[in-house]
Design an enzyme around this catalytic site. Structure first.
Site, mmCIF file in Angstrom:
data_model
loop_
_atom_site.group_PDB
_atom_site.id
_atom_site.type_symbol
_atom_site.label_atom_id
_atom_site.label_comp_id
_atom_site.label_asym_id
_atom_site.label_seq_id
_atom_site.Cartn_x
_atom_site.Cartn_y
_atom_site.Cartn_z
ATOM 1 N N ASN A 88 0.894 -1.169 0.000
ATOM 2 C CA ASN A 88 0.000 0.000 0.000
ATOM 3 C C ASN A 88 0.932 1.220 0.000
ATOM 4 O O ASN A 88 1.652 1.452 0.973
ATOM 5 C CB ASN A 88 -0.868 -0.056 1.239
ATOM 6 C CG ASN A 88 -1.828 1.109 1.394
ATOM 7 O OD1 ASN A 88 -2.340 1.328 2.474
ATOM 8 N ND2 ASN A 88 -2.087 1.871 0.349
ATOM 9 N N ASN A 115 -6.785 10.221 -0.471
ATOM 10 C CA ASN A 115 -6.837 9.034 -1.307
ATOM 11 C C ASN A 115 -6.542 9.401 -2.755
ATOM 12 O O ASN A 115 -6.573 10.573 -3.134
ATOM 13 C CB ASN A 115 -8.207 8.365 -1.199
ATOM 14 C CG ASN A 115 -8.325 7.469 0.015
ATOM 15 O OD1 ASN A 115 -7.328 7.012 0.569
ATOM 16 N ND2 ASN A 115 -9.546 7.227 0.457
ATOM 17 N N CYS A 140 -5.203 6.354 8.100
ATOM 18 C CA CYS A 140 -4.557 5.347 7.251
ATOM 19 C C CYS A 140 -3.512 4.630 8.091
ATOM 20 O O CYS A 140 -2.479 5.211 8.440
ATOM 21 C CB CYS A 140 -3.920 5.999 6.022
ATOM 22 S SG CYS A 140 -3.142 4.786 4.918
ATOM 23 N N GLY A 141 -3.786 3.385 8.423
ATOM 24 C CA GLY A 141 -2.890 2.642 9.303
ATOM 25 C C GLY A 141 -1.539 2.352 8.673
ATOM 26 O O GLY A 141 -0.496 2.484 9.317
ATOM 27 N N HIS A 181 -15.783 1.538 8.553
ATOM 28 C CA HIS A 181 -15.637 0.227 7.923
ATOM 29 C C HIS A 181 -16.880 -0.626 8.158
ATOM 30 O O HIS A 181 -17.507 -0.547 9.223
ATOM 31 C CB HIS A 181 -14.439 -0.523 8.510
ATOM 32 C CG HIS A 181 -13.121 0.023 8.105
ATOM 33 N ND1 HIS A 181 -12.358 -0.525 7.099
ATOM 34 C CD2 HIS A 181 -12.412 1.085 8.569
ATOM 35 C CE1 HIS A 181 -11.239 0.171 6.963
ATOM 36 N NE2 HIS A 181 -11.247 1.150 7.850
ATOM 37 N N ASN A 225 -15.519 1.889 3.854
ATOM 38 C CA ASN A 225 -14.512 0.896 3.491
ATOM 39 C C ASN A 225 -15.119 -0.490 3.687
ATOM 40 O O ASN A 225 -15.765 -0.755 4.714
ATOM 41 C CB ASN A 225 -13.276 1.049 4.370
ATOM 42 C CG ASN A 225 -12.595 2.387 4.175
ATOM 43 O OD1 ASN A 225 -11.958 2.633 3.166
ATOM 44 N ND2 ASN A 225 -12.737 3.285 5.152
ATOM 45 N N GLU A 259 -11.133 -0.233 -0.552
ATOM 46 C CA GLU A 259 -10.897 0.978 0.212
ATOM 47 C C GLU A 259 -11.630 2.160 -0.398
ATOM 48 O O GLU A 259 -11.535 2.409 -1.605
ATOM 49 C CB GLU A 259 -9.388 1.260 0.274
ATOM 50 C CG GLU A 259 -9.019 2.285 1.309
ATOM 51 C CD GLU A 259 -7.523 2.306 1.599
ATOM 52 O OE1 GLU A 259 -7.076 3.274 2.220
ATOM 53 O OE2 GLU A 259 -6.818 1.349 1.203
ATOM 54 N N ARG A 260 -12.354 2.869 0.446
ATOM 55 C CA ARG A 260 -13.094 4.051 0.036
ATOM 56 C C ARG A 260 -12.166 5.039 -0.672
ATOM 57 O O ARG A 260 -11.181 5.488 -0.116
ATOM 58 C CB ARG A 260 -13.711 4.699 1.278
ATOM 59 C CG ARG A 260 -14.445 5.998 1.067
ATOM 60 C CD ARG A 260 -14.891 6.595 2.395
ATOM 61 N NE ARG A 260 -13.767 6.875 3.286
ATOM 62 C CZ ARG A 260 -13.862 7.614 4.392
ATOM 63 N NH1 ARG A 260 -15.020 8.123 4.758
ATOM 64 N NH2 ARG A 260 -12.799 7.821 5.150
ATOM 65 N N CYS A 292 -4.558 -2.761 3.876
ATOM 66 C CA CYS A 292 -5.264 -1.642 4.505
ATOM 67 C C CYS A 292 -5.136 -1.814 6.010
ATOM 68 O O CYS A 292 -5.725 -2.731 6.589
ATOM 69 C CB CYS A 292 -6.733 -1.620 4.081
ATOM 70 S SG CYS A 292 -7.699 -0.300 4.856
ATOM 71 N N GLY A 293 -4.349 -0.936 6.638
ATOM 72 C CA GLY A 293 -4.114 -1.054 8.072
ATOM 73 C C GLY A 293 -5.361 -0.853 8.901
ATOM 74 O O GLY A 293 -5.621 -1.600 9.846
ATOM 75 N N GLY A 318 -8.370 -1.316 7.837
ATOM 76 C CA GLY A 318 -9.235 -2.459 7.559
ATOM 77 C C GLY A 318 -8.847 -3.664 8.400
ATOM 78 O O GLY A 318 -9.708 -4.393 8.905
#
Length: 269
Positions: free
Chosen positions: A13, A65, A74-75, A151, A182, A200-201, A209-210, A212
């Protein structure tokens, strides 16, 4: 005006990071973020990350994004920024305060406490977020959770069998989700081990996706499917998520710097 950037990624990512803490850059717009993120005509990335000075924390992180929309959390980018910063820090985000702690080859991130109230997701109207009475093409009764961004998590027999590229954008833009959503599809891979795919949105299918992974692990712990800590396997690799009821989520995983460069601001403004 030439602007330096750092290209980084977490499990594939990828991010373009602009560090505005020490030197000013022009105000970013959604159109400029979209142009920079373009993989054919720009630098190319899933998210554009802007680091800014903050009076409330060590610094502020803004996240755009690839469609140009600014989002809350954003992880994977948080781990990349921890690696770049090089020491523990408290970071202001639009989704709340987080804490970073770099480690060998990556970082641990305190993502804050998850929220489950329907209006904290947010949803368009009140319902039970632990087993939402809704469904789309065989994906039914998801759990909703906000981990800095919103999410929904569906638990299925085989996450690989779901055509998330087709159904993901339909769910993301459903009127039930006023800020879009998401979409996570998870299956049990082993003891305390999930397999996960994420739409991911504003970015689409992603290798990792962290947030997620955090949302799906929290949802699985709440449902009694797994116990903390949880290994979450995404297409790009593994993350470890630890969470207990009433506590913040702690995410641990790798991040890396790919290269550095610079660009002419007027080319993308």
């Amino acid at each position: 005006m030439r602007v330096p950037f750092i290209k980084m990624h977490g499990l594939g990512n990828d991010f373009v990071v602009l560090d505005a803490r020490a030197s000013d850059i022009p105000a970013i717009t959604g159109a400029a973020a979209h142009a920079i993120a373009d993989r054919r005509r720009g630098i190319g990335c899933d998210q554009l990350i802007i680091l800014e000075q903050s009076t409330a924390a060590d610094f502020r992180m803004r996240i755009f994004n690839c469609d140009g929309g600014e989002v809350e959390a954003c992880g994977n980018a948080s781990r990349a920024v921890a690696l770049l910063h090089g020491k523990a820090a408290k970071v202001e985000t639009a989704g709340g305060m987080i804490a970073l702690e770099p480690a060998e080859g990556g970082a641990t991130v305190d993502m804050g406490k998850p929220r489950f109230d329907w209006d904290a997701i947010p949803l368009g109207y009140a319902m039970d977020t632990a087993a939402m009475p809704v469904g789309w093409d065989g994906l039914e009764t998801p759990m909703a959770v906000n981990v800095g961004n919103p999410h929904v998590v569906f638990f299925v027999e085989d996450a690989d069998a779901v055509d998330l590229a087709a159904i993901g954008p339909v769910i993301e833009t459903d009127a039930l989700f006023p800020e879009r959503i998401n979409v996570n599809v998870a299956s049990l891979k082993g003891e305390n081990h999930l397999k996960l795919h994420v739409w991911e949105r504003g970015a689409g299918l992603t290798r990792a996706c962290g947030t997620g992974a955090c949302a799906s692990a929290v949802a699985a712990i709440r449902k009694g499917i797994v116990q903390s800590p949880v290994t979450v396997t995404l297409p790009g690799g593994d993350l470890t998520i630890a969470w207990e009821q009433g506590a913040p989520i702690r995410m641990t995983g790798p991040a890396a710097e790919a290269y550095r460069g610079s660009f002419e601001w007027d080319d993308y403004s």
